[in-house]
Design a protein around this motif. Structure first.
Motif, mmCIF file in Angstrom:
data_model
loop_
_atom_site.group_PDB
_atom_site.id
_atom_site.type_symbol
_atom_site.label_atom_id
_atom_site.label_comp_id
_atom_site.label_asym_id
_atom_site.label_seq_id
_atom_site.Cartn_x
_atom_site.Cartn_y
_atom_site.Cartn_z
ATOM 1 N N LEU A 94 3.800 -21.547 -72.799
ATOM 2 C CA LEU A 94 4.711 -20.420 -72.976
ATOM 3 C C LEU A 94 5.794 -20.749 -74.000
ATOM 4 O O LEU A 94 6.149 -19.912 -74.845
ATOM 5 C CB LEU A 94 5.332 -20.043 -71.633
ATOM 6 N N LEU A 121 6.376 -18.742 -77.590
ATOM 7 C CA LEU A 121 7.634 -18.115 -77.980
ATOM 8 C C LEU A 121 8.188 -18.734 -79.269
ATOM 9 O O LEU A 121 8.679 -18.023 -80.157
ATOM 10 C CB LEU A 121 8.661 -18.256 -76.847
ATOM 11 N N PRO A 125 7.268 -21.520 -65.447
ATOM 12 C CA PRO A 125 7.378 -20.399 -66.388
ATOM 13 C C PRO A 125 8.732 -19.690 -66.313
ATOM 14 O O PRO A 125 9.255 -19.238 -67.334
ATOM 15 C CB PRO A 125 6.236 -19.464 -65.956
ATOM 16 N N THR A 160 11.285 -19.617 -69.500
ATOM 17 C CA THR A 160 11.619 -18.282 -70.016
ATOM 18 C C THR A 160 13.128 -18.087 -70.078
ATOM 19 O O THR A 160 13.663 -17.589 -71.070
ATOM 20 C CB THR A 160 10.990 -17.192 -69.135
ATOM 21 N N THR A 217 15.024 -17.791 -73.703
ATOM 22 C CA THR A 217 15.653 -16.517 -74.050
ATOM 23 C C THR A 217 17.165 -16.616 -74.112
ATOM 24 O O THR A 217 17.810 -15.894 -74.877
ATOM 25 C CB THR A 217 15.265 -15.427 -73.034
ATOM 26 N N THR A 272 14.421 -21.090 -78.342
ATOM 27 C CA THR A 272 13.130 -21.772 -78.145
ATOM 28 C C THR A 272 13.216 -23.260 -78.464
ATOM 29 O O THR A 272 12.483 -24.063 -77.881
ATOM 30 C CB THR A 272 12.042 -21.118 -79.010
ATOM 31 N N HIS A 301 5.073 -7.333 -70.274
ATOM 32 C CA HIS A 301 5.615 -8.692 -70.401
ATOM 33 C C HIS A 301 7.010 -8.815 -69.799
ATOM 34 O O HIS A 301 7.360 -9.840 -69.217
ATOM 35 C CB HIS A 301 5.672 -9.087 -71.890
ATOM 36 N N GLY A 321 6.121 -10.806 -62.687
ATOM 37 C CA GLY A 321 6.513 -12.110 -62.185
ATOM 38 C C GLY A 321 6.440 -12.204 -60.671
ATOM 39 O O GLY A 321 6.006 -13.219 -60.113
#
Length: 401
Positions: free
Chosen positions: A32, A36, A153, A157, A161, A165, A237, A243
């Protein structure tokens, strides 16, 4: 749970489980994070997908090879070198802007050097507990690894965010090095010496239980990957529902492993446990309602960790100790290929007929897996009254006559 408490009180067991889960935690973050990062750098999800494919190919090739190397150069040496190379490759991708071909090359190197912690720890387990405790230990391991897929994850994430990244990839490097060091320096790792295998690479697949575990792993993880794609396509997404539904799926697996891990494993154990997965995934095609999918995937999840536990135990009981690491490496490769195949099939069906097509794919993988386990039931060992520890390595002893 009393049995698991007794198991965790065995010397070294709790420590080695915690260390290996920490060392493997980046496995649930890297794909992931790379997706990204490369998409943000290149502006293309297609380019990011190519990089992930290169990484997966590297992992699939390396699995049996690096696992086998542990019998040649030792567990600690192989894990130290692979951890250093993998961390360096990810670090360069994080800090150095480059063309797509550079990301592909480094992704391949990172995949090739993924530390074989999973093969190492499952080779070590039989040396930590007695034969009565080994089957529950495999079940506990299969259950607790769901923590990785639930939390990792979410963590990556949030970091990617909120902090970017680059920060996400640096976090992966930190956990990879720190968790790897904890596992490598664990006394249990230093005490176990894997004998050098005298058979050619790949010969272990000639053993029916190992081949069946590899095929079953391909189908099981293929089903899970198809479902993950289906859930994301259903809710989007950025949807919180996606989730939550996937978390319910993992919680079902965790609960199933802890609840049924003590049950003895006969030849039909895999077919029964895979059938639970097939029933749950078949129910998902009835409705794409949040509550219906949550309930269906909870049922399906209950069979996943118990099925994985059968794979680990049957492999351990069917090969020599010198071959266990390589055998687990092949099983890991089968699972990686299954993940790629499940995602690919699901993607085509989502484009063609919508998210329900991917749920059909997941159910199809699970049904085929159940049929394979039933048709080839004679290839599964009966572990109800048998020590699931690896077979001893023996050598000719010179005799003076």
């Amino acid at each position: 749970m009393a049995g698991y408490r007794e198991l965790l009180r065995a010397p070294g067991v709790a420590r080695i489980i915690a260390a290996q889960l920490t060392a493997r935690f980046p496995n649930g973050m890297t794909s992931l994070a790379l997706l990204l990062h490369v998409e943000q750098t290149t502006g293309s999800y297609g380019a990011a997908g190519v990089v992930l494919a290169a990484t997966s190919i590297g992992q699939a090739i390396a699995g049996p090879v690096t696992s086998r190397w542990m019998g040649v150069w030792g567990i600690r040496r192989v894990l130290t070198v692979t951890t250093a190379v993998c961390a360096s490759a990810i670090l360069v991708m994080a800090l150095v802007p480059m063309a797509l071909v550079g990301y592909m090359a480094l992704g391949f190197i990172a995949g090739m050097s993924t530390p074989p912690v999973q093969s190492a720890v499952r080779t070590i387990y039989p040396k930590l507990v007695n034969s009565r405790q080994l089957t529950p230990l495999f079940s506990l391991d299969a259950s607790l690894q769901e923590i990785i897929w639930i939390l990792a994850p979410v963590v990556i994430t949030i970091v990617a965010t909120q902090a970017g990244t680059v920060a996400g990839l640096l976090l992966i490097v930190a956990i990879l090095v720190g968790g790897g060091a904890w596992f490598i320096l664990s006394p249990e790792v230093g005490r176990v010496r894997i004998p050098r295998s005298r058979r050619a690479l790949g010969r272990v697949l000639a053993k029916p239980p190992v081949l069946l575990a590899t095929v079953i792993g391909f189908l099981l993880i293929g089903a899970c990957s198809a479902v993950e794609a289906a859930v994301v396509a259903t809710f989007g997404h950025g949807g919180l529902e996606a989730g939550l539904v996937l978390a319910i799926f993992s919680v079902g697996s965790l609960a199933g492993g802890l609840t049924f891990g003590h049950i003895p494993m006969g030849p039909w154990a895999m077919a029964r446990r895979f059938a639970v997965v097939a029933v749950g995934l078949s129910l998902t095609v009835v409705s794409l309602n949040f509550w219906w999918l949550g309930g269906s995937l909870l049922v399906a999840g209950i069979g996943i960790a118990p099925a994985l536990a059968v794979m680990f135990a049957m492999t351990s009981a069917s090969v020599k100790f010198s071959e266990t690491a390589e055998a687990y490496g092949w099983i890991g490769t089968g699972q990686l290929i299954g993940a790629a195949a499940g995602s690919a099939v699901a993607g085509f069906l989502i484009d063609g007929i919508g998210p329900v097509g991917a749920f059909y794919a997941g159910a199809g993988f699970a049904i085929v897996g159940t049929l394979v386990a039933a048709v080839f039931v004679r290839g599964f060992p009966d572990l109800r009254h048998r020590d699931p520890s690896p077979l001893p390595d023996t050598e000719p002893v010179p005799v003076i006559t």
